[in-house]
Design a protein around this motif. Structure first.
Motif, PDB file in Angstrom:
ATOM      1  N   LEU A  20       0.843  -1.189   0.000  1.00 47.97           N
ATOM      2  CA  LEU A  20       0.000   0.000   0.000  1.00 47.97           C
ATOM      3  C   LEU A  20       0.883   1.246   0.000  1.00 47.97           C
ATOM      4  CD1 LEU A  20      -2.682  -0.969   2.673  1.00 47.97           C
ATOM      5  CD2 LEU A  20      -2.624  -1.508   0.225  1.00 47.97           C
ATOM      6  N   SER A  21       0.424   2.262  -0.683  1.00 44.58           N
ATOM      7  CA  SER A  21       1.111   3.553  -0.700  1.00 44.58           C
ATOM      8  C   SER A  21       0.140   4.639  -0.265  1.00 44.58           C
ATOM      9  CB  SER A  21       1.625   3.880  -2.107  1.00 44.58           C
ATOM     10  OG  SER A  21       2.539   2.907  -2.573  1.00 44.58           O
ATOM     11  N   CYS A  22       0.692   5.660   0.337  1.00 43.48           N
ATOM     12  CA  CYS A  22      -0.124   6.808   0.747  1.00 43.48           C
ATOM     13  C   CYS A  22       0.682   8.064   0.471  1.00 43.48           C
ATOM     14  CB  CYS A  22      -0.491   6.718   2.210  1.00 43.48           C
ATOM     15  SG  CYS A  22      -1.295   8.205   2.863  1.00 43.48           S
ATOM     16  N   ALA A  23       0.191   8.882  -0.432  1.00 43.04           N
ATOM     17  CA  ALA A  23       0.861  10.132  -0.780  1.00 43.04           C
ATOM     18  C   ALA A  23       0.220  11.287  -0.030  1.00 43.04           C
ATOM     19  CB  ALA A  23       0.777  10.365  -2.285  1.00 43.04           C
ATOM     20  N   ARG A  67       5.343  -9.714   9.468  1.00 48.62           N
ATOM     21  CA  ARG A  67       4.709  -9.869   8.151  1.00 48.62           C
ATOM     22  C   ARG A  67       4.588  -8.538   7.422  1.00 48.62           C
ATOM     23  NH1 ARG A  67      -0.453 -11.448   7.762  1.00 48.62           N
ATOM     24  NH2 ARG A  67      -1.085 -10.560   9.781  1.00 48.62           N
ATOM     25  N   PHE A  68       4.319  -7.473   8.160  1.00 48.96           N
ATOM     26  CA  PHE A  68       4.128  -6.144   7.563  1.00 48.96           C
ATOM     27  C   PHE A  68       5.321  -5.257   7.884  1.00 48.96           C
ATOM     28  CE2 PHE A  68      -0.850  -5.960   7.614  1.00 48.96           C
ATOM     29  CZ  PHE A  68      -0.887  -7.183   6.972  1.00 48.96           C
ATOM     30  N   THR A  69       5.634  -4.372   6.955  1.00 52.09           N
ATOM     31  CA  THR A  69       6.701  -3.396   7.159  1.00 52.09           C
ATOM     32  C   THR A  69       6.222  -2.028   6.718  1.00 52.09           C
ATOM     33  OG1 THR A  69       8.405  -5.072   6.750  1.00 52.09           O
ATOM     34  CG2 THR A  69       9.076  -2.763   6.643  1.00 52.09           C
ATOM     35  N   ILE A  70       6.336  -1.058   7.614  1.00 54.90           N
ATOM     36  CA  ILE A  70       6.001   0.315   7.268  1.00 54.90           C
ATOM     37  C   ILE A  70       7.288   1.059   6.945  1.00 54.90           C
ATOM     38  CG2 ILE A  70       6.057   1.145   9.664  1.00 54.90           C
ATOM     39  CD1 ILE A  70       3.681   2.985   8.918  1.00 54.90           C
ATOM     40  N   SER A  71       7.239   1.908   5.936  1.00 54.04           N
ATOM     41  CA  SER A  71       8.407   2.705   5.570  1.00 54.04           C
ATOM     42  C   SER A  71       7.913   4.015   4.970  1.00 54.04           C
ATOM     43  CB  SER A  71       9.297   1.959   4.570  1.00 54.04           C
ATOM     44  OG  SER A  71       8.596   1.692   3.374  1.00 54.04           O
ATOM     45  N   ARG A  72       8.834   4.931   4.801  1.00 56.25           N
ATOM     46  CA  ARG A  72       8.441   6.211   4.219  1.00 56.25           C
ATOM     47  C   ARG A  72       9.575   6.769   3.380  1.00 56.25           C
ATOM     48  NH1 ARG A  72       6.611   9.776   8.946  1.00 56.25           N
ATOM     49  NH2 ARG A  72       6.446  11.398   7.341  1.00 56.25           N
ATOM     50  N   ASP A  73       9.193   7.543   2.385  1.00 55.21           N
ATOM     51  CA  ASP A  73      10.137   8.263   1.545  1.00 55.21           C
ATOM     52  C   ASP A  73       9.729   9.730   1.612  1.00 55.21           C
ATOM     53  OD1 ASP A  73      11.623   9.456  -0.450  1.00 55.21           O
ATOM     54  OD2 ASP A  73      11.437   7.793  -1.838  1.00 55.21           O
ATOM     55  N   ASN A  74      10.413  10.479   2.458  1.00 57.87           N
ATOM     56  CA  ASN A  74      10.014  11.870   2.661  1.00 57.87           C
ATOM     57  C   ASN A  74      10.250  12.724   1.419  1.00 57.87           C
ATOM     58  OD1 ASN A  74       9.077  11.378   5.224  1.00 57.87           O
ATOM     59  ND2 ASN A  74      10.967  12.064   6.245  1.00 57.87           N
ATOM     60  N   ALA A  75      11.189  12.338   0.599  1.00 54.54           N
ATOM     61  CA  ALA A  75      11.416  13.076  -0.643  1.00 54.54           C
ATOM     62  C   ALA A  75      10.231  12.962  -1.586  1.00 54.54           C
ATOM     63  CB  ALA A  75      12.680  12.579  -1.332  1.00 54.54           C
ATOM     64  N   LYS A  76       9.503  11.859  -1.465  1.00 55.23           N
ATOM     65  CA  LYS A  76       8.316  11.634  -2.303  1.00 55.23           C
ATOM     66  C   LYS A  76       7.023  11.874  -1.535  1.00 55.23           C
ATOM     67  CE  LYS A  76      10.536   8.234  -5.323  1.00 55.23           C
ATOM     68  NZ  LYS A  76      10.478   6.846  -5.853  1.00 55.23           N
ATOM     69  N   SER A  77       7.146  12.258  -0.263  1.00 56.22           N
ATOM     70  CA  SER A  77       5.957  12.478   0.583  1.00 56.22           C
ATOM     71  C   SER A  77       5.026  11.269   0.561  1.00 56.22           C
ATOM     72  CB  SER A  77       5.203  13.739   0.143  1.00 56.22           C
ATOM     73  OG  SER A  77       6.012  14.888   0.299  1.00 56.22           O
ATOM     74  N   THR A  78       5.608  10.110   0.706  1.00 54.02           N
ATOM     75  CA  THR A  78       4.840   8.876   0.592  1.00 54.02           C
ATOM     76  C   THR A  78       5.230   7.916   1.710  1.00 54.02           C
ATOM     77  OG1 THR A  78       4.684   9.132  -1.811  1.00 54.02           O
ATOM     78  CG2 THR A  78       4.267   6.935  -0.912  1.00 54.02           C
ATOM     79  N   VAL A  79       4.227   7.268   2.259  1.00 58.44           N
ATOM     80  CA  VAL A  79       4.432   6.214   3.236  1.00 58.44           C
ATOM     81  C   VAL A  79       3.912   4.912   2.634  1.00 58.44           C
ATOM     82  CG1 VAL A  79       2.234   6.646   4.417  1.00 58.44           C
ATOM     83  CG2 VAL A  79       4.112   5.540   5.646  1.00 58.44           C
ATOM     84  N   TYR A  80       4.568   3.827   2.975  1.00 61.12           N
ATOM     85  CA  TYR A  80       4.247   2.526   2.408  1.00 61.12           C
ATOM     86  C   TYR A  80       3.913   1.528   3.505  1.00 61.12           C
ATOM     87  CZ  TYR A  80       6.864   4.659  -1.435  1.00 61.12           C
ATOM     88  OH  TYR A  80       7.315   5.516  -2.403  1.00 61.12           O
ATOM     89  N   LEU A  81       3.126   0.541   3.134  1.00 61.00           N
ATOM     90  CA  LEU A  81       2.902  -0.601   4.000  1.00 61.00           C
ATOM     91  C   LEU A  81       3.076  -1.851   3.142  1.00 61.00           C
ATOM     92  CD1 LEU A  81       2.143  -1.456   6.897  1.00 61.00           C
ATOM     93  CD2 LEU A  81      -0.211  -1.713   6.074  1.00 61.00           C
ATOM     94  N   GLN A  82       4.196  -2.527   3.345  1.00 63.01           N
ATOM     95  CA  GLN A  82       4.442  -3.785   2.653  1.00 63.01           C
ATOM     96  C   GLN A  82       3.822  -4.900   3.474  1.00 63.01           C
ATOM     97  OE1 GLN A  82       6.067  -4.460  -0.369  1.00 63.01           O
ATOM     98  NE2 GLN A  82       5.282  -6.525  -0.010  1.00 63.01           N
ATOM     99  N   MET A  83       2.923  -5.638   2.849  1.00 65.36           N
ATOM    100  CA  MET A  83       2.192  -6.691   3.549  1.00 65.36           C
ATOM    101  C   MET A  83       2.519  -8.028   2.912  1.00 65.36           C
ATOM    102  SD  MET A  83      -1.482  -4.787   4.096  1.00 65.36           S
ATOM    103  CE  MET A  83      -1.888  -4.826   2.357  1.00 65.36           C
TER     104      MET A  83
END
Length: 125
Positions: A20-23, A67-83
């Protein structure tokens, strides 16, 4: 104005993966704690994971640890949830949330001031 836009939901079989991505926009993304919540039919909204503004701290509910990993890329203003290793009980609408100065618990939905529209995740056996 603040906007959070999720993407990446869908249908997957048991054991499969989704990301999942969230911008975010309209605020200083790197200053915000970002969280992922989910809500299944007939159930309360549940905190799944959260990550601090700089990404140094992350939090997970017990049922998704490993099982899940949350991460973020502040340069892209996006947070991810790898499931990964998805289970039928992971089926829910997943919401992205943001808070600029978090004073409440990471897994309490009232701690967050901004929300995305949600994306459906369906895991079938």
């Amino acid at each position: 104005r603040v906007q959070l836009v999720e993407s990446g939901g869908g249908s997957v079989q048991v054991g499969g993966s989704l990301r999942l991505s969230c911008a975010g926009s309209g605020y200083t993304f790197s200053s915000a704690t970002m969280g992922w919540f989910r809500q299944a039919p007939g159930k309360e909204r549940e905190g799944v994971a959260a990550i601090s503004g700089g990404g140094a701290k992350s939090y997970y509910t017990d049922s998704v640890k490993g099982r899940f990993t949350i991460s973020r890329d502040n340069a892209k203003s996006t947070v991810y949830l790898q499931m990964n290793s998805l289970k039928p009980e992971d089926t829910a609408v997943y919401y992205c949330a943001a808070v600029l100065r978090r004073s409440g618990e990471w897994n309490v939905w009232t701690s967050y001031g901004y929300w995305g529209q949600g994306t459906q995740v369906t895991v079938s056996s």
